[in-house]
Write a protein that holds these residues in place. Structure first.
Motif, PDB file in Angstrom:
ATOM      1  N   ALA A   1       0.637  -0.665  -4.845  1.00  0.00           N
ATOM      2  CA  ALA A   1       0.777  -2.012  -4.276  1.00  0.00           C
ATOM      3  C   ALA A   1      -0.579  -2.592  -3.874  1.00  0.00           C
ATOM      4  CB  ALA A   1       1.713  -1.985  -3.072  1.00  0.00           C
ATOM      5  N   ALA A   2      -1.452  -1.748  -3.355  1.00  0.00           N
ATOM      6  CA  ALA A   2      -2.756  -2.218  -2.871  1.00  0.00           C
ATOM      7  C   ALA A   2      -3.744  -2.506  -3.994  1.00  0.00           C
ATOM      8  CB  ALA A   2      -3.356  -1.204  -1.903  1.00  0.00           C
ATOM      9  N   HIS A   3      -3.727  -1.703  -5.048  1.00  0.00           N
ATOM     10  CA  HIS A   3      -4.753  -1.794  -6.096  1.00  0.00           C
ATOM     11  C   HIS A   3      -4.225  -2.209  -7.460  1.00  0.00           C
ATOM     12  CE1 HIS A   3      -7.709   0.059  -3.441  1.00  0.00           C
ATOM     13  NE2 HIS A   3      -6.745   0.881  -3.072  1.00  0.00           N
ATOM     14  N   GLY A   4      -2.913  -2.132  -7.661  1.00  0.00           N
ATOM     15  CA  GLY A   4      -2.324  -2.379  -8.973  1.00  0.00           C
ATOM     16  C   GLY A   4      -2.286  -1.094  -9.772  1.00  0.00           C
ATOM     17  N   ALA A   5      -1.346  -1.025 -10.697  1.00  0.00           N
ATOM     18  CA  ALA A   5      -1.188   0.188 -11.508  1.00  0.00           C
ATOM     19  C   ALA A   5      -2.426   0.456 -12.359  1.00  0.00           C
ATOM     20  CB  ALA A   5       0.046   0.076 -12.387  1.00  0.00           C
TER      21      ALA A   5
END
Length: 163
Positions: free
Chosen positions: A72-76
């Motif tokens: 959620a914080a950095h993206g997959a």
């Protein structure tokens, strides 16, 4: 698969077998192509411990323990997630070395900050810090991006033997 790539994979498997090492991979954008290439070679079961195709965010979390809040914080498609994928593949297997791969193969799905062709890799080895590799292959087409990522995954497995 490309015959040169298959030859390279066979040499890699032989080198790992000689050292008594096992490998695992957590693949997203490559969808299991690394595992498919390696297991196409007879005798690969002596080295290939397991592969995870963690295409969805949920699979990354459920199968290899990538924290949902990290995604959620950095993206997959990010360095932290690639590292966590490699660490998770190592932790959820009996392997000595693991590679994690996450990227945007295209033709759509890219953004200004995360363009099509962006792929992040993690390389985890027992007893050493996990390393990261970022590649920007460009929008060369889905197949080209995926095959380029397979080549770089092999290069990381090769690197793990020499470091």
């Amino acid at each position: 698969m490309n015959p040169d790539l298959k030859q390279r994979a066979a040499a890699l498997l032989k080198a790992y077998e000689q050292k008594g090492l096992k490998i695992a991979m957590a693949e997203s954008c490559t969808g299991g192509l690394v595992a498919a290439l390696l297991t196409e070679i007879a005798g690969s079961s002596a080295v290939v411990e397991r592969g995870f195709v963690t295409y969805s965010n949920e699979a990354k979390t459920e199968l290899i323990g990538v924290p949902a809040d990290l995604i959620a914080a950095h993206g997959a498609v990010s360095e932290p997630v690639a590292r966590a994928m490699a660490d998770g593949a190592l932790a959820h297997s009996r392997a000595d070395v693991a590679v994690g791969i996450t990227g945007i193969a295209g033709p759509s799905g890219g953004t200004v900050t995360k363009p099509v062709g962006l792929v992040h890799f993690g390389l985890a080895r027992k007893g050493t810090p996990t390393i990261h590799l970022e590649r920007r292959y460009g929008n060369l087409g889905r197949e080209s991006v995926r095959l380029s990522a397979v080549e770089d995954a092999l290069a990381l497995f090769e690197k793990a033997l020499t470091d």
